[in-house]
Design a protein around this motif. Structure first.
Motif, PDB file in Angstrom:
ATOM      1  N   ILE A   1     -17.587 -35.217  -8.433  1.00 39.05           N
ATOM      2  CA  ILE A   1     -16.677 -34.070  -8.481  1.00 39.05           C
ATOM      3  C   ILE A   1     -17.061 -33.086  -7.385  1.00 39.05           C
ATOM      4  CG2 ILE A   1     -15.797 -32.171  -9.902  1.00 39.05           C
ATOM      5  CD1 ILE A   1     -16.133 -34.015 -12.302  1.00 39.05           C
ATOM      6  N   THR A   2     -16.201 -33.003  -6.387  1.00 40.15           N
ATOM      7  CA  THR A   2     -16.478 -32.114  -5.257  1.00 40.15           C
ATOM      8  C   THR A   2     -16.246 -30.662  -5.680  1.00 40.15           C
ATOM      9  OG1 THR A   2     -14.171 -32.235  -4.600  1.00 40.15           O
ATOM     10  CG2 THR A   2     -15.656 -33.843  -3.603  1.00 40.15           C
ATOM     11  N   GLN A   3     -16.724 -29.763  -4.833  1.00 42.26           N
ATOM     12  CA  GLN A   3     -16.504 -28.346  -5.093  1.00 42.26           C
ATOM     13  C   GLN A   3     -15.000 -28.036  -5.103  1.00 42.26           C
ATOM     14  OE1 GLN A   3     -18.993 -26.064  -2.571  1.00 42.26           O
ATOM     15  NE2 GLN A   3     -18.537 -24.138  -3.626  1.00 42.26           N
ATOM     16  N   LEU A   4     -14.268 -28.692  -4.185  1.00 41.44           N
ATOM     17  CA  LEU A   4     -12.818 -28.482  -4.113  1.00 41.44           C
ATOM     18  C   LEU A   4     -12.153 -28.921  -5.420  1.00 41.44           C
ATOM     19  CD1 LEU A   4     -10.213 -27.828  -2.527  1.00 41.44           C
ATOM     20  CD2 LEU A   4     -10.251 -30.182  -1.650  1.00 41.44           C
ATOM     21  N   ALA A   5     -12.535 -30.088  -5.921  1.00 39.96           N
ATOM     22  CA  ALA A   5     -11.938 -30.571  -7.178  1.00 39.96           C
ATOM     23  C   ALA A   5     -12.263 -29.600  -8.316  1.00 39.96           C
ATOM     24  CB  ALA A   5     -12.447 -31.976  -7.505  1.00 39.96           C
ATOM     25  N   ALA A   6     -13.514 -29.142  -8.374  1.00 48.67           N
ATOM     26  CA  ALA A   6     -13.907 -28.193  -9.432  1.00 48.67           C
ATOM     27  C   ALA A   6     -13.080 -26.913  -9.337  1.00 48.67           C
ATOM     28  CB  ALA A   6     -15.395 -27.889  -9.333  1.00 48.67           C
ATOM     29  N   GLU A   7     -12.844 -26.463  -8.092  1.00 51.64           N
ATOM     30  CA  GLU A   7     -12.025 -25.249  -7.916  1.00 51.64           C
ATOM     31  C   GLU A   7     -10.587 -25.464  -8.384  1.00 51.64           C
ATOM     32  OE1 GLU A   7     -12.360 -24.114  -3.796  1.00 51.64           O
ATOM     33  OE2 GLU A   7     -14.500 -23.671  -4.082  1.00 51.64           O
ATOM     34  N   ARG A   8     -10.012 -26.618  -7.964  1.00 49.42           N
ATOM     35  CA  ARG A   8      -8.611 -26.881  -8.323  1.00 49.42           C
ATOM     36  C   ARG A   8      -8.428 -27.051  -9.836  1.00 49.42           C
ATOM     37  NH1 ARG A   8      -5.256 -28.408  -3.958  1.00 49.42           N
ATOM     38  NH2 ARG A   8      -6.139 -27.374  -2.144  1.00 49.42           N
TER      39      ARG A   8
ATOM     40  N   GLU B   1     -21.477 -37.919 -14.888  1.00 47.16           N
ATOM     41  CA  GLU B   1     -20.982 -36.991 -13.859  1.00 47.16           C
ATOM     42  C   GLU B   1     -19.872 -36.098 -14.446  1.00 47.16           C
ATOM     43  OE1 GLU B   1     -21.815 -35.694 -11.211  1.00 47.16           O
ATOM     44  OE2 GLU B   1     -20.063 -35.173 -10.005  1.00 47.16           O
ATOM     45  N   THR B   2     -19.009 -36.688 -15.263  1.00 51.49           N
ATOM     46  CA  THR B   2     -17.964 -35.876 -15.906  1.00 51.49           C
ATOM     47  C   THR B   2     -18.605 -34.844 -16.836  1.00 51.49           C
ATOM     48  OG1 THR B   2     -16.441 -37.722 -15.699  1.00 51.49           O
ATOM     49  CG2 THR B   2     -15.852 -36.032 -17.304  1.00 51.49           C
ATOM     50  N   SER B   3     -19.654 -35.256 -17.537  1.00 58.90           N
ATOM     51  CA  SER B   3     -20.366 -34.315 -18.418  1.00 58.90           C
ATOM     52  C   SER B   3     -21.021 -33.197 -17.623  1.00 58.90           C
ATOM     53  CB  SER B   3     -21.464 -35.042 -19.212  1.00 58.90           C
ATOM     54  OG  SER B   3     -20.877 -35.968 -20.072  1.00 58.90           O
ATOM     55  N   ARG B   4     -21.573 -33.557 -16.454  1.00 65.98           N
ATOM     56  CA  ARG B   4     -22.201 -32.519 -15.613  1.00 65.98           C
ATOM     57  C   ARG B   4     -21.163 -31.456 -15.231  1.00 65.98           C
ATOM     58  NH1 ARG B   4     -22.119 -30.725 -10.925  1.00 65.98           N
ATOM     59  NH2 ARG B   4     -20.724 -32.335 -10.112  1.00 65.98           N
ATOM     60  N   TRP B   5     -19.969 -31.925 -14.861  1.00 61.56           N
ATOM     61  CA  TRP B   5     -18.911 -30.965 -14.526  1.00 61.56           C
ATOM     62  C   TRP B   5     -18.553 -30.105 -15.749  1.00 61.56           C
ATOM     63  CZ3 TRP B   5     -13.862 -31.597 -16.666  1.00 61.56           C
ATOM     64  CH2 TRP B   5     -12.947 -30.603 -16.279  1.00 61.56           C
ATOM     65  N   LEU B   6     -18.484 -30.736 -16.922  1.00 61.81           N
ATOM     66  CA  LEU B   6     -18.147 -29.968 -18.135  1.00 61.81           C
ATOM     67  C   LEU B   6     -19.210 -28.898 -18.417  1.00 61.81           C
ATOM     68  CD1 LEU B   6     -16.889 -32.834 -20.478  1.00 61.81           C
ATOM     69  CD2 LEU B   6     -15.506 -30.945 -19.575  1.00 61.81           C
ATOM     70  N   ARG B   7     -20.460 -29.230 -18.173  1.00 61.37           N
ATOM     71  CA  ARG B   7     -21.545 -28.276 -18.444  1.00 61.37           C
ATOM     72  C   ARG B   7     -21.625 -27.185 -17.391  1.00 61.37           C
ATOM     73  NH1 ARG B   7     -24.627 -32.751 -19.201  1.00 61.37           N
ATOM     74  NH2 ARG B   7     -25.485 -32.414 -17.123  1.00 61.37           N
TER      75      ARG B   7
END
Ligand SMILES: [Zn+2]
Ligand SMILES: [Zn+2]
Length: 264
Positions: free
Chosen positions: A147-154, A196-202
């Motif tokens: 998950i890139t920074q751009l994806a996290a932002e969007r 990785e999806t969990s990392r983004w959720l956290r």
């Protein structure tokens, strides 16, 4: 706006979005016949489609596109790079082409505004999208190595999120694939692991989405309950009030059948 996942997984991905009477598919990776069957089974006329958006040329995203376009007249929106990397029957002559899109330019189909963005994957110009209509924002993000920074932002401010949770790393290690395929799946240009999806959720998820759908699960190297539990554990780590009713709001999309309707 309402959305339904007609099918999702390494064997075929199709999401249907409806808004203001317009209907658009994001990806068409089931056969046209199976897609039509699932559309009809959910109460809609399968011959009435207003557009087909294809995120990249892998077969689990384009399998039904040519026949669906030919039979319904729905235009296909695909990037030039993905289009030339595809092997459509008759060189794609039977397809009704919509405007050429790219991973960096917004485009519109009826009342829906599509905002694509590039993601790290081994397709040509692969993109994920957010879609805005009726004051609702939906994020559809699959087929990326991380998950890139751009994806996290969007993904911030989304009311609906469909996000990949492709494989469990341990199951991938012991799974039946050759080493090269395992390397590809786990690489920075492959697919999101449950971890990785969990990392983004956290770390990055803003908790705003009413619905969170885990998607593009590997049939062999994941299990719906493993993916769901990993996500629920990550959400719980944010505190009890962060994502109330997580048990109801987090669902897993299935290969074999459509999801419920997600309505706004
Ligand atoms: Zn895929
Ligand atoms: Zn792919």
């Amino acid at each position: 706006m309402r959305l339904i996942v007609l099918g999702s997984g390494s064997t075929g991905n199709v999401l249907l979005i409806e808004s203001g009477g317009a209907r658009v598919l994001v990806d068409a990776g089931l056969t046209a016949k199976e897609t039509a069957r699932r559309i009809a089974a959910n109460g809609l006329d399968p011959t009435r489609l207003d557009g087909i958006v294809i995120t990249h040329e892998h077969s689990d995203h384009i399998k039904g596109a040519a026949v669906l376009s030919k039979t319904t007249g729905a235009p296909v929106f695909m990037s030039a790079a993905a289009r030339s990397a595809s092997s459509f029957p008759n060189g794609g002559e039977d397809i009704v082409w919509g405007e050429r899109v790219s991973s960096s330019e917004p485009f519109q189909i009826g009342p829906m505004e599509f905002y694509p963005f590039g993601i790290p994957h081994d397709g040509a110009d692969t993109f994920a999208v957010t879609v805005k209509a009726d004051g609702i924002k939906a994020g559809i993000v699959t087929d990326l190595g991380y998950i890139t920074q751009l994806a996290a932002e969007r993904l911030r401010g989304c009311d609906f999120i469909l996000i990949e949770s492709n494989h469990d790393l341990d199951l991938l290690k012991v799974g039946p694939y050759p080493w090269s395929v395992k390397q590809r799946i786990a690489s920075r240009l492959g697919h999101l692991s449950n971890d990785e999806t969990s990392r983004w959720l956290r770390e990055d998820f803003d908790g705003q989405a009413r619905f969170l759908v885990l998607a593009h699960l590997s049939r062999r190297c994941n299990h719906p309950e493993l993916a769901r539990l990993a996500a629920l554990r990550a959400l719980r780590a944010r505190g009890a009030s962060f994502f109330p009713d997580a048990e109801k709001r987090v669902t897993v999309a299935n290969h074999d059948r459509a999801s419920e309707w997600f309505e706004f």
